[in-house]
Design a protein around this motif. Structure first.
Motif, PDB file in Angstrom:
ATOM      1  N   ALA A   4      -3.817  -1.768  -6.825  1.00  0.00           N
ATOM      2  CA  ALA A   4      -3.284  -0.422  -6.626  1.00  0.00           C
ATOM      3  C   ALA A   4      -4.390   0.626  -6.754  1.00  0.00           C
ATOM      4  N   VAL A   5      -5.224   0.486  -7.766  1.00  0.00           N
ATOM      5  CA  VAL A   5      -6.314   1.439  -7.969  1.00  0.00           C
ATOM      6  C   VAL A   5      -7.336   1.345  -6.842  1.00  0.00           C
ATOM      7  N   MET A   6      -7.655   0.113  -6.465  1.00  0.00           N
ATOM      8  CA  MET A   6      -8.663  -0.097  -5.434  1.00  0.00           C
ATOM      9  C   MET A   6      -8.263   0.526  -4.104  1.00  0.00           C
ATOM     10  N   ILE A  25       1.162   1.133   1.499  1.00  0.00           N
ATOM     11  CA  ILE A  25      -0.162   0.513   1.538  1.00  0.00           C
ATOM     12  C   ILE A  25      -0.515  -0.072   0.180  1.00  0.00           C
ATOM     13  N   VAL A  26       0.006   0.526  -0.892  1.00  0.00           N
ATOM     14  CA  VAL A  26      -0.190  -0.047  -2.226  1.00  0.00           C
ATOM     15  C   VAL A  26       0.480  -1.428  -2.294  1.00  0.00           C
ATOM     16  N   LEU A  27       1.682  -1.535  -1.741  1.00  0.00           N
ATOM     17  CA  LEU A  27       2.377  -2.828  -1.729  1.00  0.00           C
ATOM     18  C   LEU A  27       1.623  -3.850  -0.881  1.00  0.00           C
ATOM     19  N   VAL A  28       1.059  -3.408   0.222  1.00  0.00           N
ATOM     20  CA  VAL A  28       0.269  -4.309   1.068  1.00  0.00           C
ATOM     21  C   VAL A  28      -0.922  -4.855   0.284  1.00  0.00           C
ATOM     22  N   ALA A  29      -1.644  -3.971  -0.387  1.00  0.00           N
ATOM     23  CA  ALA A  29      -2.816  -4.396  -1.150  1.00  0.00           C
ATOM     24  C   ALA A  29      -2.429  -5.329  -2.290  1.00  0.00           C
ATOM     25  N   MET A  30      -1.327  -5.039  -2.960  1.00  0.00           N
ATOM     26  CA  MET A  30      -0.869  -5.921  -4.033  1.00  0.00           C
ATOM     27  C   MET A  30      -0.534  -7.304  -3.494  1.00  0.00           C
ATOM     28  N   GLY A  31       0.176  -7.349  -2.374  1.00  0.00           N
ATOM     29  CA  GLY A  31       0.529  -8.632  -1.793  1.00  0.00           C
ATOM     30  C   GLY A  31      -0.688  -9.453  -1.429  1.00  0.00           C
ATOM     31  N   HIS A  32      -1.684  -8.806  -0.834  1.00  0.00           N
ATOM     32  CA  HIS A  32      -2.913  -9.514  -0.479  1.00  0.00           C
ATOM     33  C   HIS A  32      -3.682  -9.972  -1.720  1.00  0.00           C
ATOM     34  N   ALA A  33      -3.623  -9.168  -2.782  1.00  0.00           N
ATOM     35  CA  ALA A  33      -4.331  -9.526  -4.013  1.00  0.00           C
ATOM     36  C   ALA A  33      -3.619 -10.652  -4.760  1.00  0.00           C
ATOM     37  N   TYR A  45       7.037  -8.803   0.933  1.00  0.00           N
ATOM     38  CA  TYR A  45       6.742  -9.140   2.317  1.00  0.00           C
ATOM     39  C   TYR A  45       7.959  -9.018   3.226  1.00  0.00           C
ATOM     40  N   THR A  46       9.124  -8.888   2.654  1.00  0.00           N
ATOM     41  CA  THR A  46      10.311  -8.706   3.470  1.00  0.00           C
ATOM     42  C   THR A  46      10.305  -7.356   4.173  1.00  0.00           C
ATOM     43  N   PHE A  47       9.749  -6.315   3.523  1.00  0.00           N
ATOM     44  CA  PHE A  47       9.917  -4.969   4.087  1.00  0.00           C
ATOM     45  C   PHE A  47       8.666  -4.118   4.173  1.00  0.00           C
ATOM     46  N   HIS A  48       7.536  -4.490   3.539  1.00  0.00           N
ATOM     47  CA  HIS A  48       6.437  -3.520   3.513  1.00  0.00           C
ATOM     48  C   HIS A  48       5.824  -3.270   4.890  1.00  0.00           C
ATOM     49  N   MET A  49       5.540  -4.310   5.679  1.00  0.00           N
ATOM     50  CA  MET A  49       5.015  -4.078   7.025  1.00  0.00           C
ATOM     51  C   MET A  49       6.079  -3.509   7.958  1.00  0.00           C
ATOM     52  N   PRO A  50       7.339  -3.960   7.892  1.00  0.00           N
ATOM     53  CA  PRO A  50       8.358  -3.307   8.710  1.00  0.00           C
ATOM     54  C   PRO A  50       8.447  -1.801   8.486  1.00  0.00           C
TER      55      PRO A  50
END
Length: 361
Positions: A325-327, A40-48, A67-72
């Motif tokens: 990441a903090v958020m 979820i940290v990677l997801v938030a970073m990608g969106h940010a 984005y290659t692997f975080h949602m998978p």
């Protein structure tokens, strides 16, 4: 998922609380909670990263790689914990209250949010999920399909064939993002087919050591791909026709992205801590972090914060990354969960039909 970072034509945790699988011999396996938190940290970073102006090739490389692997990884874990799902009334009711009800609620909230900060006449359209909300109805439909994948022969190959064929149909690009649901389906089905021994395998020392050169190779490949393809391929959102490419590129991209996600996802999981750590409790609240962090990222974007000169610098990129990441970490904390649990984890007993005993069934 966010718009592509590139200027090319567009193509996109187990966040929701999963059904419980059989616990490990020593109780709850904290490995999965740790994995969900890190993902979820990677997801938030990608969106940010997405709204960063003039982000540059290095940021786009990290974006493509993640984005290659975080949602998978999220979807695979969701499938793993759905192995015991049955089409019983109580299970279906739980799906409705834990996925569809939060989806409808947040679809309304994000629509009002968008109207207040960006587009006053923005339309409420439950059949067109707002940005990151696509995952909730997707997981709902994947869970309902579980008995089918437990009965069919070679389910992973069958689901991968369905995902590949979906890229040939522009009709799947329509309501509820069916295209994305079908293209991510193989990861859910793969999760259904995995057992504890598979995850024990990726935790072995030799896998962790081997993952380092593999991840480096993945980063180098992402760096090479950035100016050559659209980031939109990694969203699994559109057909080959919508991407403006030949039909054969859709199935080919589906298979290649599936293989890449499995390999990089295994490398990612190999470095996830096995035991209880400071992040374990946070991993049980990823639903909250997932649904809430969009308000922060989109709020900063709509208010023009990303347009400040600072965010065109390296320091600005680092600040956005660390801030994301903090958020999202704060949004996964117990106080936030306690505050919103009545909304996101309500059993809605008042709405259930009473059983023969007079109590809600």
């Amino acid at each position: 998922m966010p718009s592509p970072l590139t200027s090319k034509p567009p193509l996109s945790t187990a966040v929701a609380a999963p059904d419980k699988a059989a616990p490990a011999a020593g109780g709850r396996d904290h490995f999965f909670d740790n994995a969900k938190y890190l993902a979820i940290v990677l997801v938030a970073m990608g969106h940010a990263w997405e709204p960063l102006p003039g982000s540059g090739r290095l940021v786009e490389t990290a974006y493509t790689f993640v984005y290659t692997f975080h949602m998978p990884v999220f979807i695979l874990i969701a499938g793993y914990f759905s192995r015991g799902f049955e089409l019983r009334a109580d299970r279906v009711w739980k799906l409705v209250t834990s996925l569809l009800v939060p989806y409808v609620l947040f679809e309304i909230l994000y629509t009002l949010f968008h109207r207040a900060l960006e587009t006053p006449d923005f339309e409420l359209s439950p059949l067109s999920p707002y940005w990151l909300l696509w995952f909730l109805p997707a997981l709902f439909f994947w869970r309902l399909s579980t008995p089918l994948w437990q009965a069919v022969r070679a389910p992973v190959l069958v689901s991968l064939a369905i995902a590949a064929l979906a890229t040939l149909s522009p009709a799947a690009d329509g309501p509820l993002q069916i295209q994305r649901i079908l293209q991510f389906l193989p990861f859910y089905v793969l999760g259904l087919r995995l057992g504890p021994h598979h995850f024990e395998l990726v935790r072995r020392t030799w896998v962790r050591v081997a993952s380092v050169p593999v991840m480096i190779a993945g980063l180098l490949l992402a760096y090479w791909l950035v100016p050559r393809i659209s980031t939109s391929w990694f969203f699994r959102k559109n057909s080959a026709e919508a991407m403006g490419t030949a039909d054969w590129t859709g199935p080919a991209a589906t298979v290649l992205l599936f293989l890449g996600a499995v390999v990089l996802g295994a490398c990612f999981l190999s470095w996830v801590p096995k035991g209880r750590t400071w992040m374990t409790a946070l991993g049980t609240g990823t639903l909250y972090g997932y649904l809430l962090h969009g308000f922060v990222v989109r709020g900063l974007r709509y208010e023009g914060v990303y347009d400040l000169p600072f965010f065109r610098t390296t320091a600005g990129t680092v600040a956005v990354t660390a801030g994301a990441a903090v958020m999202v970490t704060l949004l996964c904390t117990p106080p936030v969960r306690r505050l919103l649990r009545p909304v996101l984890e309500s059993r809605m007993a008042w709405a259930k039909q009473p059983s023969a005993s007079g109590r809600p069934s």
